[in-house]
Design a protein around this motif. Structure first.
Motif, short mmCIF file in Angstrom:
data_model
loop_
_atom_site.label_atom_id
_atom_site.label_comp_id
_atom_site.label_asym_id
_atom_site.label_seq_id
_atom_site.Cartn_x
_atom_site.Cartn_y
_atom_site.Cartn_z
N SER A 133 -7.71 -6.72 34.07
CA SER A 133 -7.27 -5.67 33.16
C SER A 133 -7.61 -5.96 31.70
O SER A 133 -7.21 -5.21 30.82
CB SER A 133 -5.74 -5.50 33.29
OG SER A 133 -5.07 -6.72 33.02
N ALA B 165 -17.35 2.64 31.27
CA ALA B 165 -16.36 2.26 32.29
C ALA B 165 -16.84 1.03 33.07
O ALA B 165 -16.04 0.12 33.37
CB ALA B 165 -16.11 3.42 33.24
N GLU B 166 -18.11 0.99 33.40
CA GLU B 166 -18.64 -0.17 34.12
C GLU B 166 -18.67 -1.39 33.20
O GLU B 166 -18.43 -2.53 33.65
CB GLU B 166 -20.03 0.15 34.66
CG GLU B 166 -19.99 1.24 35.73
CD GLU B 166 -21.38 1.64 36.23
OE1 GLU B 166 -22.35 0.94 35.92
OE2 GLU B 166 -21.46 2.65 36.96
N ALA C 111 -15.27 -2.90 33.16
CA ALA C 111 -15.02 -3.63 34.41
C ALA C 111 -15.75 -4.96 34.40
O ALA C 111 -15.22 -5.98 34.86
CB ALA C 111 -15.44 -2.78 35.60
N HIS D 206 -24.97 -4.77 39.76
CA HIS D 206 -25.02 -3.45 39.12
C HIS D 206 -25.96 -2.52 39.87
O HIS D 206 -26.86 -2.95 40.57
CB HIS D 206 -25.49 -3.59 37.67
CG HIS D 206 -25.23 -2.39 36.84
ND1 HIS D 206 -26.10 -1.93 35.88
CD2 HIS D 206 -24.18 -1.51 36.83
CE1 HIS D 206 -25.60 -0.87 35.30
NE2 HIS D 206 -24.44 -0.58 35.86
N ALA E 111 -13.49 -5.66 43.39
CA ALA E 111 -13.42 -4.52 42.48
C ALA E 111 -14.68 -3.68 42.60
O ALA E 111 -15.76 -4.19 42.88
CB ALA E 111 -13.24 -4.98 41.03
N THR F 78 -16.32 -0.26 40.34
CA THR F 78 -16.23 0.73 39.27
C THR F 78 -17.59 1.38 39.12
O THR F 78 -18.56 0.71 38.75
CB THR F 78 -15.81 0.10 37.94
OG1 THR F 78 -14.57 -0.58 38.09
CG2 THR F 78 -15.68 1.17 36.85
N GLY F 79 -17.70 2.67 39.41
CA GLY F 79 -19.00 3.31 39.35
C GLY F 79 -19.97 2.61 40.27
O GLY F 79 -19.71 2.43 41.46
N ARG G 41 -20.21 -3.54 41.47
CA ARG G 41 -19.39 -4.19 42.49
C ARG G 41 -19.15 -5.63 42.06
O ARG G 41 -20.07 -6.32 41.61
CB ARG G 41 -20.08 -4.18 43.87
CG ARG G 41 -20.38 -2.79 44.39
CD ARG G 41 -19.11 -2.02 44.74
NE ARG G 41 -19.41 -0.72 45.31
CZ ARG G 41 -19.62 0.39 44.62
NH1 ARG G 41 -19.57 0.33 43.28
NH2 ARG G 41 -19.87 1.54 45.22
#
Length: 216
Positions: free
Chosen positions: A2, A23-24, A27, A169, A201, A203-204, A207
């Motif tokens: 976080s 956003a990526e 993360a 990515h 995790a 996000t978009g 990984r």
């Protein structure tokens, strides 16, 4: 995962040339902060102009370690002339070839992070063969052909320390969504199938997997 970068770091990330969405990037930063807790270097394969390097370098600074970024700086396939992701501003007029190294150095200077990055100029497989220590994080964001993605995975995944993180990515499970090929998706599947990594995790198209032991 976080943690969030300071506003000035996020602003530097957004100002830098590159393709990673915010956003990526957030993360990736959170993963780098977590991995930095191991006290080991954070390593990136595929520098381009340093957009994501900013995040790794700041996380490394906070953890008292260093970010290492590996790239030949001649551009990957989709960045060559005639492709959608070609930027003519990054062509060296003397060599007539892509050269992202000057832009990368300007990116780090503008972000005030030059002292927290080791930039290795070379091809990923060659550098991986002479690399001799574990790392807390490997971020794979290099060439998107199967040859390059496999070389990056085979060369660097074994160096991830137990408890460390492997971030990949441009993972697109659906061929409709991919933009440069599904090679990153295939090495992501290979990492999971190896039994050495567990996904923690997503996000978009990013990984993040944890090294849980076993051979890669």
């Amino acid at each position: 995962m976080s943690a969030a970068p300071k506003p000035e770091i996020l602003a530097a990330f957004e100002a830098a040339k590159g393709f990673m969405p915010a956003a990526e990037g957030l993360a990736l930063y959170a993963a780098a902060v977590e991995a930095g807790g191991l006290g080991l270097p954070l390593l990136e394969v595929g520098t381009y102009c340093g957009r994501s390097t900013i995040l790794l370098a700041d996380a490394a600074r906070e953890a008292g370690t260093v970010a290492v970024t590996v790239d030949h700086h001649r551009g990957s396939e989709e960045q060559q002339p005639g492709w959608d992701y070609h930027d003519p501003e990054l062509v060296d007029p003397d060599a007539g070839r892509m050269d992202t190294l000057p832009a990368f150095r300007r990116t780090l200077h503008a972000a005030g992070l030059e002292d927290h990055v080791i930039a290795v100029v070379g091809r990923s497989p060659q550098v991986a063969k002479v690399w001799g220590r574990p790392v807390g994080l490997v971020f794979v964001d290099g060439g998107h052909t199967d040859e390059h993605a496999v070389n990056d995975y085979e060369g660097w995944a074994p160096h991830v320390a137990e408890g460390g993180l492997l971030a990949i990515h441009d993972v697109f499970p659906d061929p409709v969504d991919e933009w440069t090929g599904q090679a990153p998706y295939r090495i992501y599947l290979r990492a999971l199938a190896s039994g050495a990594f567990t996904e923690v995790a997503a996000t978009g198209s990013l990984r993040v997997l944890r090294r849980t032991g076993g051979r890669v």
